[in-house]
Design an enzyme around this catalytic site. Sequence first.
Site, PDB file in Angstrom:
ATOM      1  N   GLY A 319      -2.134  -3.051  -0.696  1.00 34.44           N
ATOM      2  CA  GLY A 319      -2.272  -3.889  -1.887  1.00 34.44           C
ATOM      3  C   GLY A 319      -3.561  -4.683  -1.858  1.00 34.44           C
ATOM      4  O   GLY A 319      -4.572  -4.241  -1.306  1.00 34.44           O
ATOM      5  N   SER A 320      -3.510  -5.886  -2.394  1.00 34.30           N
ATOM      6  CA  SER A 320      -4.729  -6.671  -2.618  1.00 34.30           C
ATOM      7  C   SER A 320      -5.519  -6.980  -1.346  1.00 34.30           C
ATOM      8  O   SER A 320      -6.710  -7.270  -1.429  1.00 34.30           O
ATOM      9  CB  SER A 320      -4.367  -7.984  -3.288  1.00 34.30           C
ATOM     10  OG  SER A 320      -3.639  -7.728  -4.452  1.00 34.30           O
TER      11      SER A 320
END
Lengths: 607, 177
Positions: A319-320
Site C-alpha cells: 500500500g501507501s
Amino acid sequence: MANPPRSLPSLRYRRRFSGGGDQSLETGRRQSKVRSSASRLVLIWAILLVSTSLLAINLFRLQIGQASALKEMAQEQQQLYLRPFVPRRQIVDRAGNVVALDRPVFTLFAHPRLFKQDKSAVADQLAPMLNRSTADLLKFLNAGETGIRLEYSISEDVADRVADLRIDGLELIQHQQRLYPQQDVAADVVGYVNLDHEGQAGAELSQRDVLERTVKPVRLKRMGDGSLMPDQVPNGFLNVDDLQLQLTIDTRLHRVAQTALKQQMKRFNAKRGTVLVMDVRDGSLLTLVSEPTYDPNQFYKYPIERFKNWALSDLYEPGSTFKPINVAIALQTKAIKPDSVFNDEGQIFVGGWPIQNFDFSTSGGRGAVSVSDIVKYSSNVGMVHIVEQMKPDVYYTWLKKLGLGEKTGIDLPSEGKGQFKDRKLFLESPIERATTSFGQGFSLTPVQLAQMHATLANGGRLVTPHIVQGLFDSKGQPYWQPNLPNSRQIFSPEVSQTVLLMMEKVVQDGTGKTAQVEGYRVAGKTGTAQKANPNGGYYDNAKITSFVGIFPVDAPRFVIVAVVDEPQGGDAFGSTVAAPIVKTMIEALISTDKVPPSNPAAKPKVQ
Amino acid sequence: MVTGSKLNSQKKLFRQQPSVGGATGRRKLGGGVNGATPLTVVPDHAGYGSVRRLPVARQLPVWLKLLLVAQRGSVVLAFVLVVAALTVYSSTVYMQQLWSKNYRNLKNYQRSERQIIAANESLKNQLAQQALRPGSGLVPQTAANTIFLQPAPQRPAQAREATPPQPESIPDAPVGY
C-alpha cells in the site's frame, strides 16, 4: 630344604659317643625331638608343595581357563566410553544476553525387575526428589517389569541425588536440552530445536552448521575409585572452544516492540503484527518481532504456523508505504523533478477502473499539488500521475532492480519470494502500473519493505538484511563472520535525501503525526492497504495497516517497520495502529543506542 | 727359596688361627666337658730371631682393578636408577590421580558456569517481566527522562609557554654550616 636332612648323620655320630645311663634317657628324648622336627619339616615341605601347586592350578585356571571371560569383565569395569558434554553453541544477542544455551539433563528409567527392595520403598525415596507423589510413582512402577520412563528431563543436581541413593534398577541417561531463558522474547529469530536437538526454525535452523558440534566418544580407562586415567585421552580432549553465535538483535528492543505490538493488537483486535528495526548502514536487524509468537522451551504446545516468522515468510500488499520508493524511482529516472506539480482530481479512471484517494468522499480533489504534498497526503491519484511520467519498461526495470519479486537473502529460513507481475502484463496493462504506483497489485514481505526503505535512508544503497553478526569467543574476538553480498547503489544520495525530506513532512504535518518524537527529526510513511483475497480480488473489510519510520533524519540510522494485520474498527489506519508502535520503538532506540536530539535547542519536555 | 720358606711360615701362621677357633668352637659344642687344656701358641721357629716381614699387599692387575671400579660404579648407578624408576613410577601414578582430580574440578566448574548463566538469564527475563506489570514503579527510559550532555567544543591547543629552567633542587642534607 636340602640342608636339614644332610645334617642328620653328624647328629647321630655325636650321639654314639656320648655314654652314661641318665644320658640315654636324654638321648631318647632328643631322638624323639629330632624325629618330630624332621617330620615337621616334611610336613611344612608338603604344605608348601601343595599350596604352591594349588596356586599354580589357580594361576592356570585364571590365566588360561577363564582368561577371556575375566578379560571381558575387567574391560567392562575399567573401560568407559566417555561422550564429553559438548554443548550446542550458545546464541547471544548484540548486548551479550544469552538467548539459547545447552544444558545436560537426564532421563530416569526404572527397571523394577532389578529392584532389590520393595517398589513402594523405591517410590518413597524418589517421590520428594522428583516432586511427585508416591502413589503416582508407584502406579508407574507397577506398569511394567522393565524400561519404564519415570521422568524425561531431570537436572544435574537431582540426577546426582538420585544416583546417590544407589538403588539397583534405576538408570539415568544423559542427553542435552536447549534452554531459552528469554522465553518468547526472541523466538521468531532464534527458533527452536526439537527433541532430537535439531534446529527447526529461525537461526537454530539456518545456522545449524555453525551451532552444532559433534564429538566422537572417547575410550578411557577408569581406576578402582571411578576416576579416569588420562593416559589414553586424545589430543584436544579438553580444548573445547568457547565460541558463541552473536546475533544483531537486541532483546531489550524486542521486549519493547513486543509490548507495544501486543497492546495495539489488543486494542484493535488485530490478527497478527510484526515490528522490524533495521540498521540502514549494513542491513542488520535489531528487532524482528512477530505476534502471536511461541515459547521455544515448550514449542510442542503451539500451533505449527507460529514457527514460521511471517515477517519474512508471508507476503502482503504494502500500500501507501511503497509510494516513497516510486517517487525515488521517478526522481532517479528524471521523469519528474522535486518541484514538479500534478493535478489531483481525487478520482480518476484507468482502463475503466476507478482509482480514488482514501479521503475522496470527504475532501474531493486537491487540485494542483507538489510531489512532496502527494507523499504527505498519500494521494493515490497523484502517484498515478507521477508514474505515468515514466516509460513503462523503464519503471518495470527499476522495480526489478530493487529486487521486487525476489528474495532479500536474509539469513533466516523460509523466506517468502515477493510476487510481481510479469513484464508483458505489466507493460500492456495501464491499471497494473497504476495500482503499483500506490503499492497494490503486487506483494512483498515486511523485511523487503524495510530493505527498500533503507535505500532511502543510507544514500541509495540496497543492503542485505541479516541477523547474524558472527562467531565470537568469550573475550569478544571475532572468529567467523558471514560473507554478505556487497550493497548495490540504487539511488543517488541526492535523490534519497530528497525523498527522505518529503517523508519527514509526512510526520511533521501529514498522516504520520502520531509518530512524532519531541526533539528528534523523524521521517515516515503510513500505509493502509486492502487485503488481497487468495481467490482473486480484495476482501471488503480486511485491511493491513503499516508504518515505516526512518530515524533520525539528520543522520539516518534506523528503519522501523510496523505492520498490523486485520485491525478492527473504523479508526484503524496506519497512522492510528502502526505509527504509535514506531514512536515507541524510536523512544527505545534513543536510550539503547544513545541517539542525541536532532535539535539541541528544542529540549524534550520533562514529563 | 728363602722367600719360599717365608711363605711357608706365613701359611702356618695363618693356619694356626683357624685351629684356635676350631678348638674354642668344639669346646663350646662339648658343653660341660671337663679337662680342657688351655692352648698356647708355640712358635715353630724358635730362635729364628729375625723380624718377620709384614705381608705386602699384592699389586692387583689392571683389568681386575677396572672391574672393581666398574662394579662399584654400577652399584651406585643401579641404586640411582632404582630410585629414579621408583620416583618416575610413583609420579605417573600421582599425576594420573592429580589429572583425574583436576578433571573432576573442571567438570564441576563447567557445570557451575552453565547453571550460573542459566540462572542469570532467567532472572533477567523475570525482572523484565515484573517491570512490565503496572505498579512495578519502573518506567521505560525515554528521551524525556534522559540527560544529554553536549560535548564541549574542542579548545584550541594552548601554546606552551617556555617555562623558566627549574632551580636546581637543593639536596636534603644541609649544605654547610
